[in-house]
Design a protein around this motif. Structure first.
Motif, PDB file in Angstrom:
ATOM      1  N   TYR A 273     -66.204 -82.285  70.958  1.00 44.10           N
ATOM      2  CA  TYR A 273     -65.693 -83.256  69.972  1.00 44.10           C
ATOM      3  C   TYR A 273     -66.791 -84.236  69.558  1.00 44.10           C
ATOM      4  CZ  TYR A 273     -63.148 -87.341  68.237  1.00 44.10           C
ATOM      5  OH  TYR A 273     -62.723 -88.413  67.485  1.00 44.10           O
ATOM      6  N   LYS A 274     -67.535 -84.756  70.538  1.00 39.59           N
ATOM      7  CA  LYS A 274     -68.594 -85.720  70.227  1.00 39.59           C
ATOM      8  C   LYS A 274     -69.694 -85.088  69.381  1.00 39.59           C
ATOM      9  CE  LYS A 274     -67.777 -88.497  74.376  1.00 39.59           C
ATOM     10  NZ  LYS A 274     -68.297 -88.907  75.708  1.00 39.59           N
ATOM     11  N   LYS A 275     -69.965 -83.814  69.622  1.00 35.60           N
ATOM     12  CA  LYS A 275     -70.976 -83.125  68.817  1.00 35.60           C
ATOM     13  C   LYS A 275     -70.508 -82.926  67.377  1.00 35.60           C
ATOM     14  CE  LYS A 275     -73.103 -80.551  72.639  1.00 35.60           C
ATOM     15  NZ  LYS A 275     -73.362 -79.195  73.211  1.00 35.60           N
ATOM     16  N   LEU A 276     -69.187 -82.806  67.182  1.00 35.81           N
ATOM     17  CA  LEU A 276     -68.646 -82.568  65.844  1.00 35.81           C
ATOM     18  C   LEU A 276     -68.525 -83.838  65.014  1.00 35.81           C
ATOM     19  CD1 LEU A 276     -65.795 -79.991  66.570  1.00 35.81           C
ATOM     20  CD2 LEU A 276     -67.893 -79.562  65.301  1.00 35.81           C
ATOM     21  N   MET A 534     -53.328 -70.896  76.274  1.00 35.00           N
ATOM     22  CA  MET A 534     -53.132 -72.181  75.602  1.00 35.00           C
ATOM     23  C   MET A 534     -53.016 -72.029  74.094  1.00 35.00           C
ATOM     24  SD  MET A 534     -56.956 -73.874  75.585  1.00 35.00           S
ATOM     25  CE  MET A 534     -57.183 -73.673  77.340  1.00 35.00           C
ATOM     26  N   GLY A 535     -52.518 -73.081  73.487  1.00 35.85           N
ATOM     27  CA  GLY A 535     -52.526 -73.223  72.039  1.00 35.85           C
ATOM     28  C   GLY A 535     -53.368 -74.432  71.681  1.00 35.85           C
ATOM     29  N   ILE A 536     -54.123 -74.332  70.590  1.00 32.22           N
ATOM     30  CA  ILE A 536     -55.017 -75.408  70.157  1.00 32.22           C
ATOM     31  C   ILE A 536     -54.771 -75.688  68.684  1.00 32.22           C
ATOM     32  CG2 ILE A 536     -57.424 -76.146  69.938  1.00 32.22           C
ATOM     33  CD1 ILE A 536     -58.147 -74.029  72.032  1.00 32.22           C
ATOM     34  N   CYS A 537     -54.774 -76.970  68.336  1.00 32.28           N
ATOM     35  CA  CYS A 537     -54.790 -77.344  66.922  1.00 32.28           C
ATOM     36  C   CYS A 537     -55.974 -78.258  66.696  1.00 32.28           C
ATOM     37  CB  CYS A 537     -53.499 -78.049  66.521  1.00 32.28           C
ATOM     38  SG  CYS A 537     -53.524 -78.606  64.784  1.00 32.28           S
ATOM     39  N   VAL A 538     -56.826 -77.894  65.753  1.00 28.66           N
ATOM     40  CA  VAL A 538     -57.921 -78.755  65.337  1.00 28.66           C
ATOM     41  C   VAL A 538     -57.675 -79.125  63.883  1.00 28.66           C
ATOM     42  CG1 VAL A 538     -59.353 -76.721  64.825  1.00 28.66           C
ATOM     43  CG2 VAL A 538     -60.420 -78.964  65.058  1.00 28.66           C
ATOM     44  N   TRP A 539     -57.831 -80.412  63.566  1.00 26.99           N
ATOM     45  CA  TRP A 539     -57.544 -80.885  62.206  1.00 26.99           C
ATOM     46  C   TRP A 539     -58.703 -81.711  61.683  1.00 26.99           C
ATOM     47  CZ3 TRP A 539     -55.565 -86.097  60.714  1.00 26.99           C
ATOM     48  CH2 TRP A 539     -55.325 -86.180  59.346  1.00 26.99           C
ATOM     49  N   SER A 540     -59.266 -81.267  60.579  1.00 23.80           N
ATOM     50  CA  SER A 540     -60.315 -81.990  59.871  1.00 23.80           C
ATOM     51  C   SER A 540     -60.196 -81.603  58.400  1.00 23.80           C
ATOM     52  CB  SER A 540     -61.694 -81.617  60.420  1.00 23.80           C
ATOM     53  OG  SER A 540     -62.721 -82.253  59.697  1.00 23.80           O
ATOM     54  N   PRO A 541     -59.836 -82.540  57.512  1.00 22.08           N
ATOM     55  CA  PRO A 541     -59.458 -82.202  56.125  1.00 22.08           C
ATOM     56  C   PRO A 541     -60.496 -81.478  55.269  1.00 22.08           C
ATOM     57  CG  PRO A 541     -58.700 -84.396  56.684  1.00 22.08           C
ATOM     58  CD  PRO A 541     -59.581 -83.952  57.815  1.00 22.08           C
ATOM     59  N   SER A 549     -61.023 -75.212  57.257  1.00 21.36           N
ATOM     60  CA  SER A 549     -61.584 -76.486  57.707  1.00 21.36           C
ATOM     61  C   SER A 549     -63.034 -76.289  58.141  1.00 21.36           C
ATOM     62  CB  SER A 549     -60.761 -77.038  58.871  1.00 21.36           C
ATOM     63  OG  SER A 549     -61.402 -78.158  59.451  1.00 21.36           O
ATOM     64  N   TYR A 550     -63.934 -77.065  57.554  1.00 24.98           N
ATOM     65  CA  TYR A 550     -65.359 -76.898  57.836  1.00 24.98           C
ATOM     66  C   TYR A 550     -65.659 -77.186  59.311  1.00 24.98           C
ATOM     67  CZ  TYR A 550     -70.424 -77.380  57.391  1.00 24.98           C
ATOM     68  OH  TYR A 550     -71.784 -77.220  57.543  1.00 24.98           O
ATOM     69  N   ARG A 551     -65.213 -78.346  59.779  1.00 23.71           N
ATOM     70  CA  ARG A 551     -65.471 -78.686  61.179  1.00 23.71           C
ATOM     71  C   ARG A 551     -64.569 -77.897  62.121  1.00 23.71           C
ATOM     72  NH1 ARG A 551     -66.212 -85.206  61.685  1.00 23.71           N
ATOM     73  NH2 ARG A 551     -64.329 -85.237  60.422  1.00 23.71           N
ATOM     74  N   GLY A 552     -63.416 -77.454  61.628  1.00 23.19           N
ATOM     75  CA  GLY A 552     -62.545 -76.617  62.449  1.00 23.19           C
ATOM     76  C   GLY A 552     -63.200 -75.302  62.819  1.00 23.19           C
ATOM     77  N   ILE A 553     -63.896 -74.711  61.857  1.00 16.98           N
ATOM     78  CA  ILE A 553     -64.622 -73.463  62.128  1.00 16.98           C
ATOM     79  C   ILE A 553     -65.747 -73.707  63.136  1.00 16.98           C
ATOM     80  CG2 ILE A 553     -66.133 -71.714  61.120  1.00 16.98           C
ATOM     81  CD1 ILE A 553     -63.293 -71.258  60.349  1.00 16.98           C
ATOM     82  N   MET A 558     -68.012 -73.179  68.722  1.00 12.93           N
ATOM     83  CA  MET A 558     -68.547 -73.847  69.906  1.00 12.93           C
ATOM     84  C   MET A 558     -67.636 -73.625  71.114  1.00 12.93           C
ATOM     85  SD  MET A 558     -69.734 -77.357  67.976  1.00 12.93           S
ATOM     86  CE  MET A 558     -70.431 -78.192  69.378  1.00 12.93           C
ATOM     87  N   LEU A 559     -66.334 -73.573  70.869  1.00 10.97           N
ATOM     88  CA  LEU A 559     -65.372 -73.327  71.940  1.00 10.97           C
ATOM     89  C   LEU A 559     -65.623 -71.982  72.605  1.00 10.97           C
ATOM     90  CD1 LEU A 559     -62.584 -74.365  73.243  1.00 10.97           C
ATOM     91  CD2 LEU A 559     -61.523 -72.781  71.619  1.00 10.97           C
TER      92      LEU A 559
END
Length: 698
Positions: A273-276, A534-541, A549-553, A558-559
């Motif tokens: 997250y901090k890297k993003l 697990m399930g993950i949701c990443v949100w960045s408009p 999503s640019y940062r979502g990809i 990275m994950l």
């Protein structure tokens, strides 16, 4: 002359030992020589020349004297204390005797202060006492509350296999034994529970437990923090309060949830997250005004495991429209209700290779798949066709809420109206499908498109969306409510299409780089499913050129570079650098475990010590010098760690190191007055008292 002084021997009575200038210089040897005064008794030879086996090692600073009488017996050590010392831990003494047997310094003398025949007798007696204690623990004799503490009773009970009650070994972690009626510390219990990833005040499975721990006598108030809970509770009441969820608590507190080291996993996610955060790129969706106005700096990552472990970082509580992520959910709901055969009479299963909103059909005259606009509109046409439009919407959003564990799922009317006002392309797609006979007979095109726009305008937060994704990861069962929402077959079909078609024209690259089922929406969200985990949701408009999503990809890449989540990591053979959070990452050798345990005791790392206790680590394991965790905790002066090791980990209170020092000796050495008083109360004695008592007994 100097050599002559070094070899000087002192003849004394059996109970007397002449003290040398340093502890390391004293080795007591029982040689059966006749004394002039009493030929039948052996003399005690004090060898001042004995040294440590390490050539350059400095002897430790001499401890506080004053409590040892002239004959070497601690004045504060009672007869009961000596008796307790002699039988405190058979396994430790036996290993110590064996160590002395092979030690270069003691190769001739076997055990300091004890002849070989005496050592054999001690071994035999300790072995018998060890068998008696084992027999007691197995249930042959049940301890009573009279004369024994709560902790002693729980220790004797061992680990319970009863899924309806909290394991006694775990319960001991939270008991504050200030008196014989030890009480459970609720604060420690809740904080430990949070470290496992469960949310005591928000998890629906734990609501009843929190009410039972409430300070409110009526039980009508909802508890949402530690402030509303009792500070302490008697053991019997606590066991009764935890019984309804004992299976979950035993699983969580013994590190048996799907991700046992959840805190370490969360640190890795936080690092990503901090890297993003400083990453810039992409642009908000412009064709819908409400989406174009959203702050492009928003970034939220939420995770929910199949056991209900939760982690959120960033902007995870801000509602956003799920947009195309609804397509995967609509397909799952429709196939669960109607079956795949009927649903796929109106849409296909193949990647399209074209834009998500293009007007096209496959070779069979059907929309390519349900993850692009033509297939999603066709899928809406089969959802509860016998109901009115409002009932169809209520039913579908109700299914969304079930999948989200009744967490936030809302609706943005402004986005719905905006979608509808600029929907010429979607209307064209609808009429094209109608012209080619794709819809079921009697379909109302306007209502079908309205339902499609409404479901794209449903709102969620990253937190609630992660639970939806986790429901898919858990075979259709919501992890936090245990409610079955989607059939396993429907989930399998949905994940298959999310894997191959869920990321628009990036789907092939996504399968190659990430290798997980995923679905993106133009509001900037991506639902990521790690099956059975697990399930993950990443949100960045901001979106990239393909509508993802640019940062979502970037996050997904990275994950899967850090964790072995790719579907084929298990067979590639080249992912040794990746982490698998489903198992303990540190396969510790016994040596490294000892080092880490001793370091934790020295540094007062209570979290690591509790982890070792839960996993059954032997806290009596010594290092090369015979030093144990209790030795180091006493040296560090941390009373809380000392109490933990003695009361909860049930450490041997009188282990001897290579210099024949017990933890109590270290307490005097470093002038730890409180610890000295506590150790002596618990039966702690000095090493010289222990050895003299053993020699006098035989």
């Amino acid at each position: 002359m100097a050599d002559k002084e070094k070899k000087t021997t002192v003849v004394t009575k059996p109970a007397e030992v002449k003290k040398s200038p340093s502890k390391e210089g004293v080795k007591v040897n029982m040689d059966k020589k006749k004394t002039p005064e009493n030929p039948s008794k052996p003399e005690i030879v004090v060898n001042v020349n004995a040294t440590s086996s390490k050539p350059n090692e400095k002897p430790p600073v001499k401890g506080k004297p004053g409590t040892v009488s002239k004959n070497g017996v601690d004045r504060q050590a009672s007869a009961d204390g000596i008796k307790l010392a002699l039988g405190s831990d058979a396994a430790d003494y036996e290993s110590k005797i064996m160590k002395w047997d092979t030690s270069p310094v003691n190769r001739e003398n076997k055990m300091p202060g004890v002849t070989p025949s005496m050592a054999e007798k001690i071994k035999a007696e300790l072995k018998n006492s060890d068998q008696e204690r084992s027999k007691s623990k197995s249930g042959s004799s049940t301890p009573t509350s009279k004369g024994s503490s709560i902790l002693d009773q729980l220790a004797a009970m061992g680990n319970s296999d009863d899924k309806k009650t909290l394991s006694p070994s775990l319960l001991r972690l939270y008991i504050d034994e200030m008196d014989q009626n030890g009480q459970v510390c609720i604060r420690d219990f809740l904080r430990h529970l949070k470290r496992t990833g469960l949310r005591p005040f928000k998890d629906p499975r734990l609501v009843g437990l929190m009410n039972n721990l409430s300070n409110d006598p009526s039980g009508l108030l909802t508890i949402n923090s530690e402030i509303g809970c009792k500070k302490f509770m008697d053991v019997e009441s606590f066991i009764e309060a935890t019984s309804p969820v004992a299976y979950l608590l035993n699983k969580a507190l013994s590190s048996n949830l799907i991700i046992p080291e959840f805190a370490d996993f969360c640190k890795e996610i936080a690092t990503i997250y901090k890297k993003l955060l400083p990453v810039k790129g992409g642009l908000n969706a412009q064709y819908i005004p409400q989406l174009a106005r959203v702050n492009p700096d928003f970034l939220g990552i939420s995770i929910c495991t199949v056991d209900g472990q939760r982690f959120n970082i960033g902007d995870t509580d801000i509602p956003f429209c799920i947009q195309s992520c609804s397509k995967a959910l609509n397909y799952a709901i429709s196939t669960a209700e109607l079956g795949p055969k009927k649903v796929h009479q109106h849409l296909g299963k193949e990647p399209s290779g074209i834009g998500f909103n293009q007007i096209s059909l496959d070779k069979n005259g059907l929309p390519h798949n349900p993850m692009i606009n033509p297939g999603a509109i066709s899928c809406c046409s089969v959802l509860k066709t016998g109901m009115s439009l409002d009932d169809r919407f209520d039913y579908t959003i109700g299914e969304y809420k079930k999948m989200a564990g009744n967490e936030f799922v809302g609706f943005s009317n402004a986005t719905f109206l905006s979608e509808k006002s600029c929907a010429d392309q979607n209307f064209a797609i609808g009429y094209f499908l109608k012209e080619h006979g794709v819809f079921p007979e009697g379909t109302n095109l306007k209502q079908t498109l309205d339902l499609y726009f409404q479901l794209c305008s449903v709102e969620a937060t990253a937190e609630s969306a992660s639970v939806i994704a986790a429901t898919l990861a858990n075979g259709g069962v919501c992890p936090t409510t245990q409610v079955s929402c989607i059939t396993p077959d429907a989930v399998r079909n949905t994940l298959s299409l999310m894997y191959s078609c869920g990321m628009y024209d990036y789907s092939g690259e996504w399968a190659f780089e990430v290798g997980l089922p995923g679905k993106s929406g133009v509001a900037g969200s991506i639902f990521i499913v790690v099956p059975n985990l697990m399930g993950i949701c990443v949100w960045s408009p901001p979106l990239d050129a393909l509508g993802n999503s640019y940062r979502g990809i970037q996050f997904a890449k990275m994950l899967c570079q850090r964790f072995s989540f790719h579907q084929y990591d298990c067979i590639s053979g080249g992912v040794g650098h990746k982490i698998d959070p489903r198992r303990y990452q540190t396969s510790e050798t016994k040596e490294s475990q000892i080092v880490n345990m001793l370091f934790a005791a020295s540094a007062s790392d209570s979290v690591l010590l509790q982890k070792y206790l839960q996993t059954g680590v032997d806290f009596n394991m010594p290092d090369y010098d015979g030093r144990t965790a209790l030795h180091l905790a006493v040296c560090g002066g941390n009373m809380a760690v000392v109490r933990f090791l003695v009361d909860k980990a049930k450490c041997n209170i009188n282990p001897l190191d290579r210099w024949n020092s017990t933890p109590l000796d270290d307490g005097y050495k470093y002038e730890q007055a409180d610890i000295i008083a506590y150790m002596e109360k618990k039966g702690g004695v000095k090493g010289e008292v222990l050895l003299l008592a053993a020699s006098k007994q035989y």
